[in-house]
Design an enzyme around this catalytic site. Structure first.
Site, PDB file in Angstrom:
ATOM      1  N   ASP A   3       1.249   2.716   3.657  1.00  0.00           N
ATOM      2  CA  ASP A   3       0.328   3.765   3.206  1.00  0.00           C
ATOM      3  C   ASP A   3       1.110   5.066   2.967  1.00  0.00           C
ATOM      4  O   ASP A   3       0.619   6.161   3.275  1.00  0.00           O
ATOM      5  CB  ASP A   3      -0.811   3.977   4.214  1.00  0.00           C
ATOM      6  CG  ASP A   3      -1.952   4.799   3.632  1.00  0.00           C
ATOM      7  OD1 ASP A   3      -1.922   5.122   2.434  1.00  0.00           O
ATOM      8  OD2 ASP A   3      -2.878   5.138   4.404  1.00  0.00           O
ATOM      9  N   HIS A  23       0.827  -1.213   0.000  1.00  0.00           N
ATOM     10  CA  HIS A  23       0.000   0.000   0.000  1.00  0.00           C
ATOM     11  C   HIS A  23       0.862   1.263   0.000  1.00  0.00           C
ATOM     12  O   HIS A  23       1.297   1.724   1.055  1.00  0.00           O
ATOM     13  CB  HIS A  23      -0.908  -0.023   1.230  1.00  0.00           C
ATOM     14  CG  HIS A  23      -1.986   1.002   1.221  1.00  0.00           C
ATOM     15  ND1 HIS A  23      -3.231   0.776   1.753  1.00  0.00           N
ATOM     16  CD2 HIS A  23      -2.023   2.272   0.762  1.00  0.00           C
ATOM     17  CE1 HIS A  23      -3.983   1.853   1.611  1.00  0.00           C
ATOM     18  NE2 HIS A  23      -3.264   2.783   1.027  1.00  0.00           N
ATOM     19  N   HIS A  83      -5.147  -0.603   5.708  1.00  0.00           N
ATOM     20  CA  HIS A  83      -4.883   0.218   6.903  1.00  0.00           C
ATOM     21  C   HIS A  83      -5.920   0.102   8.038  1.00  0.00           C
ATOM     22  O   HIS A  83      -6.598   1.062   8.405  1.00  0.00           O
ATOM     23  CB  HIS A  83      -4.670   1.695   6.543  1.00  0.00           C
ATOM     24  CG  HIS A  83      -5.637   2.306   5.551  1.00  0.00           C
ATOM     25  ND1 HIS A  83      -6.991   2.208   5.661  1.00  0.00           N
ATOM     26  CD2 HIS A  83      -5.392   3.047   4.433  1.00  0.00           C
ATOM     27  CE1 HIS A  83      -7.552   2.864   4.656  1.00  0.00           C
ATOM     28  NE2 HIS A  83      -6.608   3.378   3.900  1.00  0.00           N
ATOM     29  N   HIS A  89       2.578  14.345   0.659  1.00  0.00           N
ATOM     30  CA  HIS A  89       1.872  15.592   0.355  1.00  0.00           C
ATOM     31  C   HIS A  89       2.876  16.725   0.488  1.00  0.00           C
ATOM     32  O   HIS A  89       3.774  16.664   1.325  1.00  0.00           O
ATOM     33  CB  HIS A  89       0.709  15.824   1.331  1.00  0.00           C
ATOM     34  CG  HIS A  89      -0.428  14.871   1.140  1.00  0.00           C
ATOM     35  ND1 HIS A  89      -1.223  14.880   0.014  1.00  0.00           N
ATOM     36  CD2 HIS A  89      -0.896  13.868   1.919  1.00  0.00           C
ATOM     37  CE1 HIS A  89      -2.143  13.928   0.117  1.00  0.00           C
ATOM     38  NE2 HIS A  89      -1.959  13.288   1.260  1.00  0.00           N
ATOM     39  N   HIS A 143       1.421   5.277  -2.175  1.00  0.00           N
ATOM     40  CA  HIS A 143       0.919   6.269  -3.134  1.00  0.00           C
ATOM     41  C   HIS A 143       2.134   6.919  -3.790  1.00  0.00           C
ATOM     42  O   HIS A 143       2.902   7.600  -3.105  1.00  0.00           O
ATOM     43  CB  HIS A 143       0.071   7.329  -2.424  1.00  0.00           C
ATOM     44  CG  HIS A 143      -1.132   6.746  -1.746  1.00  0.00           C
ATOM     45  ND1 HIS A 143      -2.322   6.520  -2.407  1.00  0.00           N
ATOM     46  CD2 HIS A 143      -1.318   6.297  -0.478  1.00  0.00           C
ATOM     47  CE1 HIS A 143      -3.192   5.970  -1.564  1.00  0.00           C
ATOM     48  NE2 HIS A 143      -2.608   5.829  -0.387  1.00  0.00           N
ATOM     49  N   LEU A 144       2.308   6.688  -5.098  1.00  0.00           N
ATOM     50  CA  LEU A 144       3.484   7.252  -5.784  1.00  0.00           C
ATOM     51  C   LEU A 144       3.110   8.457  -6.642  1.00  0.00           C
ATOM     52  O   LEU A 144       3.981   9.084  -7.231  1.00  0.00           O
ATOM     53  CB  LEU A 144       4.204   6.173  -6.608  1.00  0.00           C
ATOM     54  CG  LEU A 144       4.708   4.963  -5.795  1.00  0.00           C
ATOM     55  CD1 LEU A 144       5.536   4.036  -6.682  1.00  0.00           C
ATOM     56  CD2 LEU A 144       5.511   5.370  -4.567  1.00  0.00           C
ATOM     57  N   HIS A 192     -10.782   0.299   1.440  1.00  0.00           N
ATOM     58  CA  HIS A 192     -10.612   1.439   2.345  1.00  0.00           C
ATOM     59  C   HIS A 192     -11.903   1.497   3.149  1.00  0.00           C
ATOM     60  O   HIS A 192     -12.939   1.913   2.634  1.00  0.00           O
ATOM     61  CB  HIS A 192     -10.396   2.689   1.472  1.00  0.00           C
ATOM     62  CG  HIS A 192     -10.419   3.995   2.196  1.00  0.00           C
ATOM     63  ND1 HIS A 192      -9.336   4.836   2.207  1.00  0.00           N
ATOM     64  CD2 HIS A 192     -11.395   4.616   2.893  1.00  0.00           C
ATOM     65  CE1 HIS A 192      -9.646   5.923   2.906  1.00  0.00           C
ATOM     66  NE2 HIS A 192     -10.893   5.821   3.325  1.00  0.00           N
ATOM     67  N   ASN A 243      -5.263   5.872  -6.756  1.00  0.00           N
ATOM     68  CA  ASN A 243      -5.835   7.223  -6.653  1.00  0.00           C
ATOM     69  C   ASN A 243      -4.889   8.282  -7.227  1.00  0.00           C
ATOM     70  O   ASN A 243      -4.571   9.284  -6.601  1.00  0.00           O
ATOM     71  CB  ASN A 243      -6.256   7.560  -5.217  1.00  0.00           C
ATOM     72  CG  ASN A 243      -5.097   7.655  -4.237  1.00  0.00           C
ATOM     73  OD1 ASN A 243      -4.034   7.082  -4.479  1.00  0.00           O
ATOM     74  ND2 ASN A 243      -5.284   8.371  -3.148  1.00  0.00           N
TER      75      ASN A 243
END
Ligand code: NCD
Length: 427
Positions: free
Chosen positions: A309, A64, A236, A313, A66-67, A183, A98
C-alpha cells in the site's frame, strides 16, 4: 547468459531451500542446482553474480501501490515509483486507480502501461476502477481495461458502499475473470475518523474508526459473493474480526483472498501518540490483538500475501495537524528488512516469507512469476539478509519520505532485482 552463483535459493513453489546456482538464458530460468554454473564457460558472454551469503528468490510482487501518475506527479510518478520498486526488490507492482483522473478507462490504463514500458524495470499491472470516477455509482467498462492490461478492479481509497452496485460489480468482474480488490470501510461508521477507535483515540481526543467499520464490509462482500464466486480480494486487511471472517469463508471453500501491509503486522495505534502524521494511514494502525491476529492469519494462510500500500504524500500533506493530513505511508523500499525482522523473530519461516512476497501474490493476481522452476520468466530478487542501512533521503528512491521508519537503521536489503533476465537494480 546470467548466472547467480552459490546463493541460498528459496523457491516456495516447490518447497526448495538449498545452496544452488541459478542459470538464466533468453529471459528464462534454464537451470537451478548446485554447481550448475560451473558447467558453463567462463567468458564475456556469461555474466556471473556472486550470491554467496545472499538469498536468491522468485521476484517480489506487490498487488497494491500508489504511483500517483497521472495527476499527482509531485508526490510520485511511474518512473520514481518503479525505481523505488526495483530498489525494494519488486519485479512487478500493481498501481491502484486513485490517480487524477481516476484510472476508470482504457486510455489511462494504456497510458500507464506505455509509460512503464518506456521507463523499464519492474513490470506494471494496473488495477482499473470498479465504478466511474470511483464514485460508487456506475460500473466501468471492465473488459476494455482488461484488454488494455488491467489485472483487476478496485475503488481503493474508498469503499463501494452500495451493496447493489457491489453485487453487480462482482457479477460483471466474474464475467471477465478480473480480481476485485475491495477497500473495506463503511464510510458511515468511519465519518470524521482520524485513527483507530480505542483508548488511544479517546486519550488524544480524536475521532476513531471502529473495527466494525472494516468487518461489516468484509462480511457483506463475502455474503454477496457467495453465489457469484468472483475473485474477491480484501485489500489491506487490519482487524481481528476481518481475519476471522476470511478464515471462516475460506474454510467453507468460498472465493476470497486477502493481503496485509507490513505496517499492520508491526505497528499499533500507540504510534499516533504525539500526533505523528506519518502514522496516519488507512485503514488505521490498530491494537496489539489485531497485530497478533494479522501475524497468525499470515502464518496459517488466511491472509495470502503482503502488499505495501505504498502511499507517497509530500510535506504539504504531512507537515500539518493530524486532522488535515492525508493518510498513507511509503513502503516499497522497507518491506524486505521489516519482514525479515518477522523471520528473525520466528513469526514467519524463510520460505513462507518468500511465498507471501512472491508466489502468493502471483497466484492471487494470476501474474507471471512467483517460481524458480525451469522455463519460468527470469524474475528474481537477490537479497542480503544482514545488510544494515538507514532510511534517509540518501537511501530512498521514492520521491517521498513519509515513513515511520525514517531515520531508523534496518537490517536486510535487496542487492539485485532481475526482470525477464535483465538486472534492473544493483545496490
Ligand atoms: C491511500 C492513498 O494515499 O492513496 N492511503 C492510505 O492510507 N492507504 C488511499 C487510501 O486507502 O485511503
Amino acid at each position: 547468459m546470467l548466472i547467480l552463483e552459490k546463493g541460498r535459493v528459496l523457491d516456495p513453489s516447490r518447497g526448495f531451500d538449498e545452496e544452488a546456482d541459478v542459470v538464466i538464458e533468453g529471459g528464462r530460468i534454464s537451470e537451478v542446482g548446485r554447481g550448475a554454473g560451473a558447467r558453463h564457460p567462463k567468458n564475456e558472454a556469461v555474466r556471473r553474480i556472486d550470491a554467496s551469503g545472499r538469498w536468491v528468490v522468485p521476484g517480489f510482487i506487490d498487488l497494491h501501490v500508489h504511483l500517483r501518475e497521472p495527476g499527482q506527479e509531485y508526490k510520485e510518478d511511474i518512473a520514481s515509483g518503479l525505481r523505488a520498486a526495483a530498489a525494494g526488490g519488486y519485479v512487478a507492482v500493481c498501481p491502484m486507480p486513485n490517480t487524477r483522473p481516476v484510472n476508470d478507462n482504457r486510455a489511462i490504463t494504456e497510458q500507464m502501461r506505455a509509460r512503464a514500458k518506456d521507463v523499464g524495470g519492474p513490470r506494471l499491472h494496473p488495477f482499473g476502477a470498479i465504478t466511474v470516477g470511483s464514485k460508487g455509482e456506475t460500473l466501468t467498462e471492465m473488459a476494455d481495461m482488461r484488454d488494455a492490461g488491467a489485472i483487476g478492479v478496485s475503488d481503493d481509497g474508498v469503499c463501494v458502499m452500495n451493496a447493489a452496485v457491489m453485487r453487480r460489480a462482482l457479477e460483471y468482474a466474474k464475467t471477465f475473470d478480473l480480481l476485485v480488490s475491495q477497500h473495506c470501510e463503511d464510510h458511515h461508521l468511519t465519518a470524521g475518523a482520524q485513527m483507530h477507535e480505542g483508548h488511544v483515540s479517546t486519550s488524544l481526543g480524536l475521532r476513531g474508526w471502529p473495527r466494525e467499520g472494516e468487518d461489516v464490509i468484509v462480511a457483506r462482500d463475502v455474503i454477496l459473493n457467495e453465489r457469484i464466486g468472483a475473485r474477491y480480494h480484501v485489500a489491506h486487511i487490519s482487524t481481528l474480526g476481518a481475519a476471522r471472517i476470511v478464515r471462516e469463508a475460506k474454510a467453507r471453500g468460498l472465493s476470497v483472498t486477502a493481503e496485509v501491509t507490513p505496517h499492520h503486522l508491526l505497528l499499533t495505534d500507540r504510534e499516533l501518540i504525539g500526533y505523528r502524521t506519518f502514522c496516519k494511514v488507512t485503514p488505521p494502525l490498530r491494537e496489539d490483538e489485531d497485530v497478533e491476529a494479522m501475524r497468525q492469519a499470515l502464518r496459517d494462510g488466511t491472509i495470502d500475501c503482503i502488499a505495501t500500500d505504498h502511499a507517497p504524500h509530500s510535506s504539504l500533506e504531512k507537515d500539518c495537524e493530524l486532522s488535515a493530513a492525508s493518510p498513507g505511508m511509503i513502503g516499497l523500499e522497507t518491506t524486505i528488512p521489516l519482514l525479515l525482522g518477522l523471520v528473525r523473530d520466528g513469526v514467519l519461516s524463510p520460505l513462507r516469507f518468500v511465498e507471501v512476497m512472491s508466489t502468493a501474490p502471483a497466484r492471487v493476481g494470476r501474474l507471471p512469476g512467483g517460481s524458480l522452476r525451469v522455463g519460468e520468466p527470469a524474475d528474481l530478487t537477490v537479497l542480503d539478509p544482514t545488510l544494515r542501512w538507514t532510511v534517509s533521503r540518501e537511501t530512498i528512491r521514492s520521491k517521498q519520505l513519509n515513513s515511520p521508519w525514517l531515520g531508523k537503521e534496518l537490517v536486510g536489503a535487496c542487492t539485485h532485482t532481475i526482470v525477464g533476465g535483465d538486472v534492473v537494480f544493483t545496490r
